[in-house]
Structures are given as structure tokens and as C-alpha cells.
Scaffold this motif. Structure first.
Motif, mmCIF file in Angstrom:
data_model
loop_
_atom_site.group_PDB
_atom_site.id
_atom_site.type_symbol
_atom_site.label_atom_id
_atom_site.label_comp_id
_atom_site.label_asym_id
_atom_site.label_seq_id
_atom_site.Cartn_x
_atom_site.Cartn_y
_atom_site.Cartn_z
ATOM 1 N N LYS A 43 0.834 -1.194 0.000
ATOM 2 C CA LYS A 43 0.000 0.000 0.000
ATOM 3 C C LYS A 43 0.874 1.250 0.000
ATOM 4 C CE LYS A 43 -4.078 -1.879 2.322
ATOM 5 N NZ LYS A 43 -4.974 -1.754 3.511
ATOM 6 N N VAL A 44 0.498 2.202 -0.823
ATOM 7 C CA VAL A 44 1.265 3.442 -0.926
ATOM 8 C C VAL A 44 1.308 4.151 0.424
ATOM 9 C CG1 VAL A 44 1.371 5.721 -2.008
ATOM 10 C CG2 VAL A 44 0.760 3.718 -3.377
ATOM 11 N N SER A 45 0.177 4.174 1.107
ATOM 12 C CA SER A 45 0.121 4.854 2.404
ATOM 13 C C SER A 45 1.076 4.215 3.405
ATOM 14 C CB SER A 45 -1.305 4.822 2.952
ATOM 15 O OG SER A 45 -1.754 3.478 3.105
ATOM 16 N N LEU A 46 1.190 2.879 3.363
ATOM 17 C CA LEU A 46 2.090 2.173 4.268
ATOM 18 C C LEU A 46 3.541 2.537 3.981
ATOM 19 C CD1 LEU A 46 2.606 0.006 6.458
ATOM 20 C CD2 LEU A 46 2.657 -1.698 4.612
ATOM 21 N N VAL A 47 3.902 2.572 2.696
ATOM 22 C CA VAL A 47 5.276 2.913 2.310
ATOM 23 C C VAL A 47 5.596 4.347 2.708
ATOM 24 C CG1 VAL A 47 6.869 3.189 0.374
ATOM 25 C CG2 VAL A 47 5.307 1.238 0.429
ATOM 26 N N ILE A 48 4.627 5.251 2.550
ATOM 27 C CA ILE A 48 4.847 6.644 2.947
ATOM 28 C C ILE A 48 5.103 6.737 4.444
ATOM 29 C CG2 ILE A 48 3.748 8.903 3.185
ATOM 30 C CD1 ILE A 48 2.348 8.369 0.515
ATOM 31 N N LYS A 49 4.302 6.018 5.234
ATOM 32 C CA LYS A 49 4.495 6.020 6.682
ATOM 33 C C LYS A 49 5.873 5.492 7.058
ATOM 34 C CE LYS A 49 -0.381 5.462 7.971
ATOM 35 N NZ LYS A 49 -1.394 4.529 8.528
ATOM 36 N N LYS A 50 6.248 4.376 6.428
ATOM 37 C CA LYS A 50 7.568 3.803 6.709
ATOM 38 C C LYS A 50 8.674 4.763 6.288
ATOM 39 C CE LYS A 50 6.385 -1.130 6.458
ATOM 40 N NZ LYS A 50 7.013 -1.562 7.714
ATOM 41 N N GLY A 51 8.480 5.396 5.142
ATOM 42 C CA GLY A 51 9.472 6.348 4.655
ATOM 43 C C GLY A 51 9.647 7.531 5.582
ATOM 44 N N LEU A 52 8.554 8.040 6.104
ATOM 45 C CA LEU A 52 8.622 9.170 7.031
ATOM 46 C C LEU A 52 9.312 8.768 8.337
ATOM 47 C CD1 LEU A 52 5.095 10.792 6.484
ATOM 48 C CD2 LEU A 52 7.325 11.659 5.722
ATOM 49 N N ARG A 53 9.013 7.549 8.812
ATOM 50 C CA ARG A 53 9.694 7.062 10.013
ATOM 51 C C ARG A 53 11.195 6.943 9.769
ATOM 52 N NH1 ARG A 53 5.158 3.557 11.138
ATOM 53 N NH2 ARG A 53 6.208 1.843 10.061
ATOM 54 N N SER A 54 11.538 6.467 8.569
ATOM 55 C CA SER A 54 12.961 6.319 8.229
ATOM 56 C C SER A 54 13.657 7.671 8.198
ATOM 57 C CB SER A 54 13.110 5.626 6.872
ATOM 58 O OG SER A 54 12.482 4.375 6.876
ATOM 59 N N LEU A 55 12.998 8.658 7.570
ATOM 60 C CA LEU A 55 13.558 10.007 7.521
ATOM 61 C C LEU A 55 13.729 10.576 8.924
ATOM 62 C CD1 LEU A 55 11.745 11.764 4.527
ATOM 63 C CD2 LEU A 55 14.209 11.415 4.797
ATOM 64 N N LEU A 56 12.722 10.364 9.755
ATOM 65 C CA LEU A 56 12.802 10.839 11.126
ATOM 66 C C LEU A 56 13.966 10.175 11.860
ATOM 67 C CD1 LEU A 56 11.621 12.364 13.582
ATOM 68 C CD2 LEU A 56 10.159 10.368 13.990
ATOM 69 N N GLY A 57 14.085 8.859 11.688
ATOM 70 C CA GLY A 57 15.169 8.132 12.340
ATOM 71 C C GLY A 57 16.532 8.611 11.909
ATOM 72 N N LEU A 58 16.726 8.780 10.599
ATOM 73 C CA LEU A 58 18.016 9.254 10.088
ATOM 74 C C LEU A 58 18.305 10.671 10.574
ATOM 75 C CD1 LEU A 58 17.931 7.939 6.397
ATOM 76 C CD2 LEU A 58 19.350 7.082 8.261
ATOM 77 N N ALA A 59 17.256 11.521 10.586
ATOM 78 C CA ALA A 59 17.439 12.911 11.019
ATOM 79 C C ALA A 59 17.815 12.980 12.492
ATOM 80 C CB ALA A 59 16.159 13.703 10.761
ATOM 81 N N VAL A 60 17.141 12.192 13.326
ATOM 82 C CA VAL A 60 17.446 12.196 14.765
ATOM 83 C C VAL A 60 18.849 11.648 15.011
ATOM 84 C CG1 VAL A 60 16.812 11.221 17.008
ATOM 85 C CG2 VAL A 60 15.032 12.048 15.463
ATOM 86 N N ALA A 61 19.204 10.564 14.299
ATOM 87 C CA ALA A 61 20.551 9.994 14.456
ATOM 88 C C ALA A 61 21.613 11.007 14.049
ATOM 89 C CB ALA A 61 20.682 8.722 13.622
ATOM 90 N N MET A 62 21.382 11.708 12.948
ATOM 91 C CA MET A 62 22.335 12.715 12.494
ATOM 92 C C MET A 62 22.410 13.878 13.477
ATOM 93 S SD MET A 62 24.548 13.901 10.354
ATOM 94 C CE MET A 62 24.467 13.043 8.785
ATOM 95 N N ALA A 63 21.244 14.320 13.961
ATOM 96 C CA ALA A 63 21.226 15.425 14.924
ATOM 97 C C ALA A 63 21.975 15.045 16.204
ATOM 98 C CB ALA A 63 19.782 15.809 15.248
ATOM 99 N N GLY A 64 21.724 13.829 16.685
ATOM 100 C CA GLY A 64 22.422 13.370 17.887
ATOM 101 C C GLY A 64 23.918 13.306 17.671
ATOM 102 N N TYR A 65 24.312 12.847 16.492
ATOM 103 C CA TYR A 65 25.740 12.754 16.183
ATOM 104 C C TYR A 65 26.369 14.148 16.116
ATOM 105 C CZ TYR A 65 30.054 12.007 13.632
ATOM 106 O OH TYR A 65 31.368 12.017 13.256
ATOM 107 N N LEU A 66 25.663 15.097 15.476
ATOM 108 C CA LEU A 66 26.194 16.457 15.372
ATOM 109 C C LEU A 66 26.326 17.100 16.749
ATOM 110 C CD1 LEU A 66 24.290 17.785 12.220
ATOM 111 C CD2 LEU A 66 26.671 17.077 12.375
ATOM 112 N N ILE A 67 25.376 16.806 17.632
ATOM 113 C CA ILE A 67 25.477 17.318 19.004
ATOM 114 C C ILE A 67 26.712 16.733 19.693
ATOM 115 C CG2 ILE A 67 24.395 17.250 21.294
ATOM 116 C CD1 ILE A 67 21.669 17.389 19.821
#
Length: 513
Positions: A190-214
Motif C-alpha cells: 500500500k502506498v500509504s504504508l510505504v509513505i508512513k515507513k518512509g517518514l519514520r525512516s527520515l525521522l530516524g536518520l534525522a534524529v541519528a544525524m542530529a544526535g551525532y552532530l550534538i
């Protein structure tokens, strides 16, 4: 006692069993020369028994886990552990991409082990298992985040720790995420499922990067390869780095390959690029992707992003104009795309489509095997050339030290080998043995790398066990300016050895280079 091994073995899918053990076998065979000899390089000499830059390079986790392995860079331990971790990472990738065939699962591991980036990691043997652990952590992040609703929480931790070991594998995670979601859409999710997973992935990568930069706020970063610019990028530099990421990918696979990739490796890469284009077109047509407009549009967006994800290291460090071989491990996902795609194209097809898909999949299989062999050939030729360079320089040092002994030198007395030959090659490198091919191969060793004026003492201390007295650079410069030094003849002539100001000196040349 409970039969733990049997329980684990039974629970493992057959694809993962084949993937792990064929990956392990391929890794041991392809890198046998490296793990059965000791091939050093400049960093290996200078850094052991530590991690070198480590913290100042933003890789602050390297030091705490370094001593789990061999601090003195023993290849039979570090190299084999690295291969084991990479074999496990290959199994995780098989799960992420939902590869169901034994052939596809095996190919994932084979392509990883024959990738020049893997050999580049092996050249830095004192860090090889840490690099491999970082890769494993990155792909585990992708697996957990894409499979479980709250898997991204642990995924963030793993990605954060991976970056603290080596930053460039962030691009490996991003590339796998893009590919995994493209394949999910092709599989009918389902497209909606992939979008949800994609957003979670983006959030995860962004938080990991932010934590690393800190975490880097507590570190005085080096300017090495643009590290100090991570997280400090102007819009103009960012736009340029994005274009560079696309451009460098095209260069690597098609237009301007690295020195070590010229010839067969790039020929097969070009063929595989054509196969991938055909494969993607057929997938769009046969899977009727645009029967649902949103599905087709998202697939096109993911395809457009894919090359950027492969070269994300350029965006992370915009001052980086040319990534090292270690940094471009994410390029391996190009081959995973072909492997996963050739499986998808054969699922559920009949008649003419079945014949076409079998034919294309067969061609891709042959192309991947040829590329794997070409990569293994490049790796082993590089290992052997570095081994020859090391032995040439070792014998050169031997002869120089013998000259010192003949001149009256006693072990324990301060000594220095002064002068150099730059820009001319060392006398023992007169026969190049195609050494120019290794110009772009990060970590590969040539003669001049082992005879740099600033690191000769370290080489002698480690490989000959001789105390050189640790003469400072300033002291050496003063010795070279003395009249006594200028009057000396050059090695190997008589009169090239003399004790000056309490330091035994061997003169190679007037200039130090």
C-alpha cells in the motif's frame, strides 16, 4: 545443555544460511593474501596500537571498542572478524530487500566481498573490524526501521553508533532505505504504508544525524576531507554538493572511473548500468506501476533520489571534492538493486514475459559474476603490489641500517636517515609494476608511502625493533643545515654515514622529500 546452535540453525532461512557461509568463504578467498600476510600502510604504521585520528575525526567510538580486536593490527584476527561481520551484514541486506532465491542471497555477499571499498577497509587493518561493525549497525537500522513500527527507535541508536565509528556509512543506510521502499511499491505494498515507513525512516536518520552532530560539539574536529564542515553548510554549497554527488556516481560507474577500476571493472559496470535501466523500465511496465498514479510518482521520485543517496557522503561534507574508496561503500547498493530487481521481474510472469525475464536475469547474473571476478582481480593485484612495495622498502631499510653498523653505530644510539628523492621515485621503485593504477586506491601502499621522512623512525621502531632516539623534525632540519652534513656523500657511497651532534646520520640526498 540446550542445543543453541541447532535451534539457531533451524530457525535461519536457507537463503540466509547460504548467504552467510558463501559470503564468509568468498571473503576468506578474495582477501586471503591480506589476512595471511601483514601488509602495512602509512596509517597502520603511525597509528598502532591506537586508532589514529579517531576522536578528532569525529569517530569517537573507535577508541573504546578498538581493544576488543587486535590493537597491533593482526590480520588473522582483525581481517577475519571483519569478514564475519560483513557476512552477517549481507544476511541483513537479504532480509531488507526480501530476496527469496539462494542465488540472489549469495550474490549479495559475493558483491560485498569483491567490492574495492571492502579491500580499502582491509588496508586499514587496525580499523577493519570496526568499519565492518559500523556497516552492520547501519544495515540493521534499515532492517529494524522498515520491518517494525517502533523499530526506528533502536535503529536511531544503531545509526548514531555507526556514525561514531565511521560517518560515511550513513549513505549506505539512506541508499538501502530508498531501494527497499521502491521494491515494496513494486511488490504491491500500500502506498500509504510505504509513505508512513518512509517518514519514520527520515525521522530516524534525522534524529541519528542530529544526535551525532550534538556529540561533535564536544570534539575539536580536524579539517580532514571536509569533516569540520559537517552540519555547517551554506545553501549554495549544499546545492553544489548535491550536483557533485550525482556527477561522481556517473563518473565512477560510467564516464571517468577511478584508476584501479579502469578496464574490465568499468566495462562490466557500464553493461550493468544498461541492464539496470532496462530492468527498471520493464518493472514499471509489467507491474503496471502507473495504474495507481501516486505509486508511479513515488517510484519515480525514489529513482531520482537513489543516485543522490549513493553519493550522500558528498552532501554530508560539501568541501569533499573526491571521496576516498572507504567512503563510497554505499555504491554497493547499485549491485543490490540489480540482484533484487532481477528477482522481482521473474515473479509471477508467464509466456513471453517469462522468457524475456529469464533471459535478462541470466544476463544480469553473468554480468554480476564478471564484475565480482574483476573486482577480486583488482583487489588481489593491489594486495600483491603493496606486498612487493613493503618488501622492497624493508630491504632498503635493511641495507641502510647495515651501512650504519659498518660506520660504527651501536644499537640504542640516536640515529636518523636524512634526505629524500621527491618528486623522483625511490631507487627501489624504479620498476613501477603498474603502481600508477593504485593512485586512487585509498589505503593501498606504494614504496614512497613507507619511506616518508616524517615516518621513517616509526617504521624502524616497529619493523626492526630499533630505538632511533625519536629525533625531532626541528633537530633533523638543523642537522641537514650543518656543514658536516653537506660535506657527506650520498648513500650508498662511502662517507654517507657520520655522527653529528651525537646523532648517527645516514645521508640519502641534500633535499628532504
Amino acid at each position: 545443555m540446550p542445543d543453541f546452535l541447532k535451534k539457531i540453525w533451524v530457525k535461519l532461512p536457507i537463503t540466509h544460511r547460504f548467504c552467510f557461509f558463501i559470503s564468509l568463504m568468498t571473503g576468506l578467498l578474495v582477501h586471503f593474501f591480506m589476512i595471511s600476510n601483514k601488509i602495512t600502510n602509512l596509517d597502520d604504521i603511525v597509528c598502532v596500537p591506537g586508532v589514529g585520528g579517531g576522536k578528532v575525526l569525529g569517530r569517537w567510538l573507535q577508541d573504546p571498542i578498538h581493544d576488543i580486536f587486535s590493537p597491533w593490527s593482526a590480520p588473522a584476527l582483525n581481517g577475519i572478524m571483519a569478514i564475519i561481520f560483513l557476512s552477517a551484514a549481507a544476511c541483513v541486506i537479504v532480509s531488507v530487500l526480501k530476496i527469496e532465491s539462494i542465488t540472489g542471497a549469495v550474490l549479495v555477499g559475493v558483491m560485498m566481498m569483491t567490492l574495492p571499498s571492502t579491500a580499502s577497509n582491509m588496508y586499514y587493518m587496525y580499523l577493519a573490524p570496526i568499519f565492518a561493525l559500523s556497516i552492520l549497525a547501519s544495515v540493521l537500522n534499515v532492517y529494524l526501521t522498515s520491518k517494525y513500527t517502533y523499530g526506528f527507535i533502536l535503529g536511531i541508536v544503531l545509526q548514531f553508533l555507526s556514525m561514531a565509528c565511521y560517518q560515511a556509512y550513513f549513505g549506505l543506510s539512506a541508499s538501502l532505505f530508498v531501494l527497499a521502499y521502491f521494491l515494496m511499491l513494486m511488490d504491491g505494498a500500500k502506498v500509504s504504508l510505504v509513505i508512513k515507513k518512509g517518514l519514520r525512516s527520515l525521522l530516524g536518520l534525522a534524529v541519528a544525524m542530529a544526535g551525532y552532530l550534538i556529540s561533535l560539539k564536544f570534539v575539536d574536529l580536524s579539517e580532514y576531507k571536509g569533516l569540520s564542515s559537517i552540519g555547517h553548510t551554506s545553501p549554495a554549497d549544499l546545492a553544489l554538493s548535491i550536483l557533485r554527488a550525482y556527477h561522481r556516481g556517473v563518473q565512477y560507474f560510467v564516464t571517468a572511473p577511478e584508476s584501479f577500476m579502469k578496464g574490465a571493472p568499468t566495462l562490466f559496470n557500464r553493461v550493468l548500468v544498461v541492464f539496470l535501466i532496462i530492468l527498471v523500465v520493464l518493472l514499471f511496465i509489467w507491474k503496471k506501476t502507473f495504474s495507481e498514479i501516486s505509486r508511479g510518482v513515488i517510484c519515480l521520485i525514489l529513482l531520482a533520489i537513489f543516485p543522490l543517496a549513493l553519493g550522500l557522503v558528498y552532501v554530508m561534507a560539501p568541501e569533499l571534492s573526491h571521496a576516498s574508496t572507504v567512503m563510497i561503500y554505499s555504491y554497493s547498493v547499485f549491485y543490490f538493486f540489480l540482484i533484487a530487481g532481477m528477482e522481482r521481474i521473474m515473479r509471477g510472469e508467464e509466456g513471453t514475459k517469462k522468457k524475456v525475464s529469464v533471459f535478462l536475469a541470466s544476463l544480469i547474473f553473468i554480468g554480476l559474476i564478471l564484475e565480482a571476478y574483476a573486482g577480486a582481480r583488482v583487489i588481489n593485484n593491489s594486495y600483491y603490489r603493496s606486498y612487493v612495495a613493503q618488501n622492497r622498502v624493508m630491504q632498503y631499510y635493511n641495507r641502510i641500517i647495515s651501512k650504519l653498523e659498518d660506520g660504527g653505530y651501536k644499537y640504542g644510539e640516536p640515529m636518523a636517515i636524512l634526505g629524500g628523492f621527491y618528486p623522483d621515485p625511490l631507487p627501489v621503485a624504479a620498476h613501477s609494476m603498474h603502481g600508477a593504477i593504485l593512485a586512487d586506491f585509498e589505503g593501498a601502499t606504494l614504496e614512497e608511502h613507507l619511506f616518508l621522512p616524517t615516518h621513517r623512525d616509526r617504521f624502524i621502531q616497529i619493523w626492526f625493533g630499533i630505538d632511533t632516539g625519536d629525533i625531532t623534525t626541528e633537530k633533523k632540519e638543523k642537522l641537514m643545515k650543518t656543514a658536516e652534513f653537506k660535506e657527506m656523500s650520498n648513500y650508498p657511497e662511502d662517507g654517507c654515514v657520520k655522527q653529528i651532534d651525537g646523532v648517527w646520520v645516514v645521508k640519502l640526498n641534500e633535499d628532504d622529500g
